[in-house]
Design an enzyme around this catalytic site. Structure first.
Site, PDB file in Angstrom:
ATOM      1  N   ASP A 180       9.930 -20.743   8.139  1.00 29.94           N
ATOM      2  CA  ASP A 180       9.728 -19.966   6.911  1.00 29.94           C
ATOM      3  C   ASP A 180      11.104 -19.621   6.334  1.00 29.94           C
ATOM      4  OD1 ASP A 180       7.346 -17.842   5.636  1.00 29.94           O
ATOM      5  OD2 ASP A 180       9.477 -17.385   5.280  1.00 29.94           O
ATOM      6  N   ILE A 181      11.289 -19.945   5.057  1.00 34.46           N
ATOM      7  CA  ILE A 181      12.587 -19.700   4.423  1.00 34.46           C
ATOM      8  C   ILE A 181      12.773 -18.182   4.249  1.00 34.46           C
ATOM      9  CG2 ILE A 181      14.092 -20.278   2.482  1.00 34.46           C
ATOM     10  CD1 ILE A 181      13.060 -22.689   4.234  1.00 34.46           C
ATOM     11  N   ASN A 188      14.125 -17.204  -6.120  1.00 33.65           N
ATOM     12  CA  ASN A 188      13.396 -17.259  -7.396  1.00 33.65           C
ATOM     13  C   ASN A 188      13.934 -16.237  -8.393  1.00 33.65           C
ATOM     14  OD1 ASN A 188      11.559 -19.353  -7.019  1.00 33.65           O
ATOM     15  ND2 ASN A 188      10.141 -18.040  -5.885  1.00 33.65           N
ATOM     16  N   ASP A 197      12.055 -24.086  -6.978  1.00 31.69           N
ATOM     17  CA  ASP A 197      11.423 -25.392  -6.708  1.00 31.69           C
ATOM     18  C   ASP A 197      12.470 -26.412  -6.248  1.00 31.69           C
ATOM     19  OD1 ASP A 197       8.984 -24.435  -7.359  1.00 31.69           O
ATOM     20  OD2 ASP A 197       8.717 -25.610  -9.196  1.00 31.69           O
ATOM     21  N   GLU A 223       6.760 -21.573   0.934  1.00 31.56           N
ATOM     22  CA  GLU A 223       8.113 -21.871   1.437  1.00 31.56           C
ATOM     23  C   GLU A 223       8.064 -21.937   2.955  1.00 31.56           C
ATOM     24  OE1 GLU A 223       7.081 -18.751   2.293  1.00 31.56           O
ATOM     25  OE2 GLU A 223       9.191 -18.137   2.560  1.00 31.56           O
TER      26      GLU A 223
HETATM   27  P1  GH3 Z   1      10.886 -13.523   4.188  1.00 41.69           P
HETATM   28  O1  GH3 Z   1      10.101 -14.744   4.423  1.00 41.69           O
HETATM   29  O2  GH3 Z   1      12.273 -13.640   4.668  1.00 41.69           O
HETATM   30  O3  GH3 Z   1      10.198 -12.315   4.736  1.00 41.69           O
HETATM   31  O4  GH3 Z   1      11.010 -13.301   2.630  1.00 41.69           O
HETATM   32  P2  GH3 Z   1      10.356 -14.131   1.461  1.00 41.69           P
HETATM   33  O5  GH3 Z   1      10.936 -13.644   0.180  1.00 41.69           O
HETATM   34  O6  GH3 Z   1      10.499 -15.557   1.713  1.00 41.69           O
HETATM   35  O7  GH3 Z   1       8.897 -13.611   1.585  1.00 41.69           O
HETATM   36  P3  GH3 Z   1       7.483 -14.204   1.285  1.00 41.69           P
HETATM   37  O8  GH3 Z   1       7.095 -15.201   2.292  1.00 41.69           O
HETATM   38  O9  GH3 Z   1       6.599 -13.010   1.165  1.00 41.69           O
HETATM   39  O10 GH3 Z   1       7.594 -14.860  -0.138  1.00 41.69           O
HETATM   40  C1  GH3 Z   1       7.697 -16.202  -0.313  1.00 41.69           C
HETATM   41  C2  GH3 Z   1       8.026 -16.458  -1.737  1.00 41.69           C
HETATM   42  O11 GH3 Z   1       8.147 -17.836  -1.960  1.00 41.69           O
HETATM   43  C3  GH3 Z   1       6.977 -15.978  -2.673  1.00 41.69           C
HETATM   44  C4  GH3 Z   1       6.872 -17.015  -3.737  1.00 41.69           C
HETATM   45  O12 GH3 Z   1       7.260 -16.540  -4.963  1.00 41.69           O
HETATM   46  C5  GH3 Z   1       7.837 -18.085  -3.307  1.00 41.69           C
HETATM   47  N1  GH3 Z   1       7.219 -19.389  -3.416  1.00 41.69           N
HETATM   48  C6  GH3 Z   1       6.161 -19.861  -2.746  1.00 41.69           C
HETATM   49  N2  GH3 Z   1       5.866 -21.112  -3.166  1.00 41.69           N
HETATM   50  C7  GH3 Z   1       6.764 -21.432  -4.097  1.00 41.69           C
HETATM   51  C8  GH3 Z   1       6.959 -22.603  -4.901  1.00 41.69           C
HETATM   52  O13 GH3 Z   1       6.261 -23.607  -4.836  1.00 41.69           O
HETATM   53  N3  GH3 Z   1       8.011 -22.583  -5.776  1.00 41.69           N
HETATM   54  C9  GH3 Z   1       8.825 -21.485  -5.881  1.00 41.69           C
HETATM   55  N4  GH3 Z   1       9.830 -21.548  -6.732  1.00 41.69           N
HETATM   56  N5  GH3 Z   1       8.641 -20.381  -5.147  1.00 41.69           N
HETATM   57  C10 GH3 Z   1       7.625 -20.351  -4.275  1.00 41.69           C
HETATM   58 MG    MG Z   2       9.867 -16.539   3.465  1.00 40.94          MG
HETATM   59 MG    MG Z   3       6.402 -17.157   3.730  1.00 40.51          MG
END
Ligand code: GH3
Ligand code: MG
Ligand code: MG
Ligand code: MG
Length: 307
Positions: A180-181, A188, A197, A223
């Site tokens: 998980d990123i 974003n 993206d 992500e």
């Molecule tokens: P952490 O995992 O470190 O707790 O923080 P995070 O900010 O990564 O947290 P979370 O998993 O809650 O949020 C993931 C974010 O990834 C939310 C969403 O806006 C973004 N995201 C998910 N799918 C996509 C995508 O296809 N494109 C883009 N640009 N952003 C995405």
């Molecule tokens: Mg994340």
């Molecule tokens: Mg996540």
């Protein structure tokens, strides 16, 4: 489209006659001829042939035997075969069609009829070829994540089910890495959704680089990625994950993402153990380990055994 036809007949005279008619009709790029079944089979196996015209009565390997040989081979099965027969008995015609012939023409043949029947078979064959191609495209599409072009969750789950069974059968280990990123929302926020993206596309490519041919990476969610490592013990999977973690951290983005640093938290789990006896167990443990990696400060690899 260039097409090839093969005429099989023990009579050179008949072959020449047919070849002449086909040439006149200008339907084929190349016209091949074979005087017996062995010669025909050799040719079929090394040359792409779109239509076969085959005599029924030939010494040694007759038309029926050849039909059997063609339909027994997967790579030849779809080639239409028009049989050439001297007899007009219904029983014989039925038997030919039953054994896989697409059509038949009785000798002495009427040139107009022969060409008309050939045209029908070419049409059917090219429709079939198109259908096969578009089915393959659809299948690939249904397994692919449209943004990153790596495998999607659906494909991953299908493959993981098979891999769990294989590990069970062969008595080997199957490891997965849940990725998980970290703080991706910030990416974003700073670079916009399009920038996010682009980062995901780069992260997928980084994760895919350097994998063994039977390992694969899939996009599990937004992500989140999962790395599947068949026949890999837990310690080795931890090492592979650690290497990937470092690669992600040290990646230098270019263009609009210049200056961005991304990190990832990872959880590694291995099947089978006392507490991982199924695919849901494996995914749950990898996910739990990933969340413990987040809780411990992110940008780290956690093992299923690690508190
Ligand atoms: P952490 O995992 O470190 O707790 O923080 P995070 O900010 O990564 O947290 P979370 O998993 O809650 O949020 C993931 C974010 O990834 C939310 C969403 O806006 C973004 N995201 C998910 N799918 C996509 C995508 O296809 N494109 C883009 N640009 N952003 C995405
Ligand atoms: Mg994340
Ligand atoms: Mg996540
Ligand atoms: Mg003959």
């Amino acid at each position: 489209m260039s097409k090839n036809v093969l005429i099989i007949d023990d009579s050179e005279n008949v072959r020449t006659q047919i070849a002449r008619e086909l040439q006149k009709a200008d339907l084929f790029e190349r016209i091949f001829q074979a005087g017996d079944g062995i010669e025909a089979l050799k040719l079929l196996l090394k040359t792409p042939i779109d239509l076969v015209l085959c005599d029924l009565e030939m010494p040694r390997i007759d038309g029926f035997k050849l039909l059997g040989m063609i339909s027994a081979r997967k790579e030849l099965r779809d080639i239409p075969v028009i049989m050439l027969t001297g007899h007009g008995h219904s029983e014989l015609k039925i038997k030919m069609l039953d054994q896989g012939a697409s059509d038949y023409v009785t000798k002495p043949f009427n040139p107009g009829e022969l060409i008309a029947r050939v045209k029908v078979q070419i049409k059917i064959k090219s429709l079939q070829d198109e259908l096969k191609k578009s089915n393959e495209r659809l299948k690939q599409l249904s397994n692919t994540d449209p943004l990153t072009l790596i495998y999607n969750r659906r494909y991953m789950m299908n493959m993981l089910e098979k891999e769990v069974q294989r590990a069970e059968r062969k008595g080997t280990h199957l490891s997965i890495v849940m990725i998980d990123i970290d703080h991706f929302k910030r990416v974003n926020d700073k670079y916009g959704h399009q920038g996010g993206d682009k980062a995901l596309v780069a992260l997928a490519a980084i994760s895919q680089a350097g994998l063994r041919s039977y390992d694969f990476i899939a996009r599990y969610g937004g992500e989140e990625f999962v790395l599947t490592l068949p026949e890999t013990a837990h310690e080795d999977a931890l090492m592979i994950a650690e290497r990937l973690r470092t690669r992600i951290q040290s990646h230098s983005y270019t263009g609009t993402l210049k200056g961005l640093i991304t990190t990832a938290s990872m959880g590694v789990a291995t099947y089978p153990t006392d507490f991982i006896t199924s695919l849901p167990d494996l995914i749950r443990e990898a996910d739990d380990a990933m969340y413990r990696a987040k809780a411990a400060g992110r940008n780290r690899v956690f093992s299923m055994n690690q508190e």
